[in-house]
Design a protein around this motif. Structure first.
Motif: not given
Length: 195
Positions: A116-118, A97-98, A25-26, A108-112
């Motif tokens: 989210a995967e943690m 996603v902020r 979804l992200l 932004a994608t790398l960090v988000a």
């Protein structure tokens, strides 16, 4: 153990588990927001490789630090818990996603994605599969490929994919696979078959 089994099961289980998952979804949300698929895909790849490599390392460490009997019961129960968790739909909030714009689309994608995967289903599945197969490299490669099989198409085709795939059916199949792995592990079937 058949060496390819660790790879193929890891790919299949995570690809199924990722369908409708928070990180998929992200990916849809990032694609809609930035409309630049290649930096998004690169961020997903980088975040997934690092995240799953860490999960594989934890799985390998647990496999060496915990007795086989405790490990078998813990792993079997974990697979059964994952089966139940697969039946709970995920959501993603806009707040997740902020990311500061100075980081760019890739950053932004790398960090988000990493955050989210943690402790997400696929990260926990990577730990469990690493313990089960005792092949951390194959499992990490497989779970990473499975994640990409589910998330990369979401970046390119977005909502059209989400509307056409029956998520309840996919989640039920993934839950059945995790439940089967749990039962097989608890019964020690793999040990008797030489896995």
């Amino acid at each position: 153990m058949i060496v390819g089994e660790a790879l193929w099961v890891s790919i299949g289980v995570v690809a199924l588990a990722e369908m409708g998952d928070k990180t998929q979804l992200l990916a849809l949300l990032l694609a809609a927001r930035f409309r630049r698929p290649w930096p998004i895909v690169a961020g997903i790849v980088a975040a997934t490789v690092v995240n799953h490599a860490l999960a594989g390392a934890v799985g390998a460490w647990l496999a060496s630090a915990v007795s086989p009997a405790v490990l078998r019961w813990g792993l079997g129960l974990s697979f059964l818990a994952m089966a139940g968790w697969m039946l709970i739909p995920d959501k993603v909030d806009e707040d997740e996603v902020r990311i500061p714009p100075r980081w760019g689309v890739f950053g932004a994608t790398l960090v988000a994605f990493f955050l989210a995967e943690m402790a997400d289903k696929t990260q926990i599945a990577t730990v469990a599969l690493t313990i089960h197969y005792a092949a951390p490299v194959l499992v990490v490669v497989g779970t990473t490929l499975g994640m990409l099989l589910a998330d990369v198409p979401a970046v390119f085709v977005g909502d059209r994919l989400a509307r056409r795939v029956p998520m309840k059916v996919v989640h039920a199949i993934a839950a059945a696979v995790f439940a089967a792995l749990g039962v097989v592990t608890l019964l020690g079937v793999g040990e008797r078959l030489g896995f």
